[in-house]
Design an enzyme around this catalytic site. Structure first.
Site, PDB file in Angstrom:
ATOM      1  CB  SER A  17      32.478  40.171  35.965  1.00  0.00           C
ATOM      2  OG  SER A  17      33.338  40.761  35.209  1.00  0.00           O
ATOM      3  CD  GLU A  19      40.544  39.064  39.860  1.00  0.00           C
ATOM      4  OE1 GLU A  19      40.102  39.136  38.469  1.00  0.00           O
ATOM      5  OE2 GLU A  19      41.704  39.536  39.925  1.00  0.00           O
ATOM      6  NE  ARG A 109      54.261  32.834  32.223  1.00  0.00           N
ATOM      7  CZ  ARG A 109      55.511  33.686  32.102  1.00  0.00           C
ATOM      8  NH1 ARG A 109      56.135  33.526  31.133  1.00  0.00           N
ATOM      9  NH2 ARG A 109      55.564  34.461  32.915  1.00  0.00           N
ATOM     10  CG  ASP A 111      53.803  36.308  38.172  1.00  0.00           C
ATOM     11  OD1 ASP A 111      53.692  36.566  37.017  1.00  0.00           O
ATOM     12  OD2 ASP A 111      53.353  36.857  39.079  1.00  0.00           O
ATOM     13  CG  PHE A 221      50.249  46.584  41.737  1.00  0.00           C
ATOM     14  CD1 PHE A 221      51.409  45.366  41.697  1.00  0.00           C
ATOM     15  CD2 PHE A 221      49.055  46.332  40.908  1.00  0.00           C
ATOM     16  CE1 PHE A 221      50.685  44.241  40.863  1.00  0.00           C
ATOM     17  CE2 PHE A 221      48.737  45.247  40.392  1.00  0.00           C
ATOM     18  CZ  PHE A 221      49.708  44.073  40.310  1.00  0.00           C
ATOM     19  CG  HIS A 271      36.955  41.551  35.801  1.00  0.00           C
ATOM     20  ND1 HIS A 271      35.955  40.854  36.271  1.00  0.00           N
ATOM     21  CD2 HIS A 271      38.151  41.459  36.513  1.00  0.00           C
ATOM     22  CE1 HIS A 271      36.683  39.811  36.876  1.00  0.00           C
ATOM     23  NE2 HIS A 271      37.913  40.368  37.256  1.00  0.00           N
TER      24      HIS A 271
END
Length: 299
Positions: A17, A19, A109, A111, A221, A271
Site C-alpha cells: 500500500s 501513502e 488521535r 497531535d 525527522f 506500507h
C-alpha cells in the site's frame, strides 16, 4: 536516471500500500499526479492520504481520495484525526466518505495543537482513539488501520509490551491492522513483531517504510520522533556528503536492502510513505520483486 534493482525477485508476492499527502500548490499537485501514474501500475491494494495537523488538509485529503479512486481505480483510505473534532463533526466526515464508497480509514488521535484542544472538541469529542474506532466500524467503515511505533518508549521490552497492549486494545475495538512509524533499523521492527507475536497480533502488523529521498530531512525527522539512526547508516552518508549522485545511489541501496531483509524474514505486507515521489519508491517495489503492470491496450 532511475536504476532498476539487481536483486532477485522474492519467492512470495508482497502486498503493498502507498501513502501520499495532499499537495499545497499546483506544482506539487503535478508532481503527485506523475508519482501516481508511475506507481499505480505496481498494483497497490490501496493508497492512504494523510490528514494535516488539526484537520488542516481536510478538504485536500477528501479531494485526493476522490481523485485517486476515480481517476486511478485504486481504493483509498483517508487518514482521520479526532483530537480537534467533535463526535458530530467526525460522523459527518465519515458519512460523506461512505456516501462516495470509501470503506477504509486510518484512525489516529492527532497531535495536540499548540493552543490546546478546542473547547467544543474537548467537551464533545472522543475520549480516545478506541471510541473513534468503534464509531467508524458502527458507521460502516469496513477496514480501520491504526498506528504502531517500533521504538515506543525507547524500544525497550517494557515499553514495547505496554505499546502492544494498547495496540491490541485498538484491534479489539475493531481495528483491522497496525501500520508502523518508519524505522531505519530492522532489528527494531523485529523486536516489536516479537512482542506483538506474544500478544497474538503479529499477523496484523505491517511495516511503514520511508524512502531516503532527502537524507538530512529523514535523519532530522527521526530525531524528533524517537527513531534511531544506526551509526553505520549515518557514517555511510557522511562518506558521500557533497556528492549528490553517490548519496542517491547509497539511499537506493539502503532502501532496497531494508525491504529485502524484511521480506526474507517473513514480512509479506508493506506500507510505503512515498513522500509524493516515485523514483525511490520504485526501487523499493522492484527490490520486492514487483513489476509494473503493462498499460491497457488502446480502445
Amino acid at each position: 536516471m532511475h536504476q532498476k534493482s539487481t536483486l532477485k525477485p522474492m519467492p512470495t508476492h508482497p502486498v503493498i500500500s502507498l501513502e501520499c499527502f495532499p499537495p499545497r500548490s499546483e506544482d506539487m499537485a503535478a508532481r503527485l499526479e506523475a508519482t501516481l501514474k508511475a506507481l499505480i501500475p505496481y498494483e497497490p491494494v490501496f493508497c492512504t492520504v494523510s490528514y494535516g495537523a488539526g484537520g488542516s488538509t481536510r478538504e485536500g485529503t477528501a479531494r485526493w481520495v476522490r481523485r485517486i479512486r476515480q481517476d486511478y481505480g485504486v481504493d483509498c483510505a483517508p487518514h482521520l484525526t479526532h483530537i480537534t473534532h467533535t463526535r458530530d463533526e467526525v460522523r459527518g466526515i465519515v458519512a460523506d466518505y461512505i456516501s462516495e464508497g470509501v470503506a477504509r480509514m486510518v484512525a489516529l488521535r492527532g497531535d495536540i495543537p499548540e493552543k490546546g484542544v478546542p473547547p467544543p472538541a474537548r467537551q464533545y469529542g472522543y475520549a480516545s482513539t478506541l471510541e473513534l474506532i468503534s464509531d467508524l466500524k458502527a458507521g460502516g467503515i469496513r477496514e480501520v488501520m491504526v498506528g504502531a511505533h517500533p521504538e515506543h518508549g525507547g524500544g525497550d521490552q517494557a515499553g514495547l509490551r505496554q505499546h502492544a497492549d494498547f495496540v491490541k486494545q485498538k484491534l479489539d475495538a475493531g481495528a483491522d491492522m497496525a501500520i508502523t512509524q518508519f524505522f531505519l533499523d530492522n532489528s527494531r521492527f523485529y523486536r516489536l513483531r516479537d512482542v506483538f507475536a506474544a500478544a497474538g497480533i503479529a499477523d496484523r502488523l505491517a511495516p511503514g517504510i520511508m524512502p531516503l529521498y532527502n537524507v538530512g530531512h529523514v535523519f532530522s525527522f527521526a530525531g524528533k520522533t524517537q527513531v534511531e539512526v544506526p551509526k553505520a547508516l549515518r557514517n555511510r552518508f557522511d562518506q558521500v556528503a557533497g556528492d549528490a549522485e553517490s548519496a542517491r545511489l547509497a539511499a537506493q541501496e539502503f532502501s532496497a536492502l531494508q525491504v529485502r531483509d524484511l521480506a526474507e524474514n517473513g514480512i509479506e505486507r508493506f506500507h510505503i510513505y512515498t513522500m509524493n515521489r516515485a523514483p525511490m519508491t520504485t526501487t523499493i517495489l522492484e527490490a520486492l520483486g514487483l513489476t509494473a503492470a503493462p498499460p491497457p491496450p488502446p480502445a
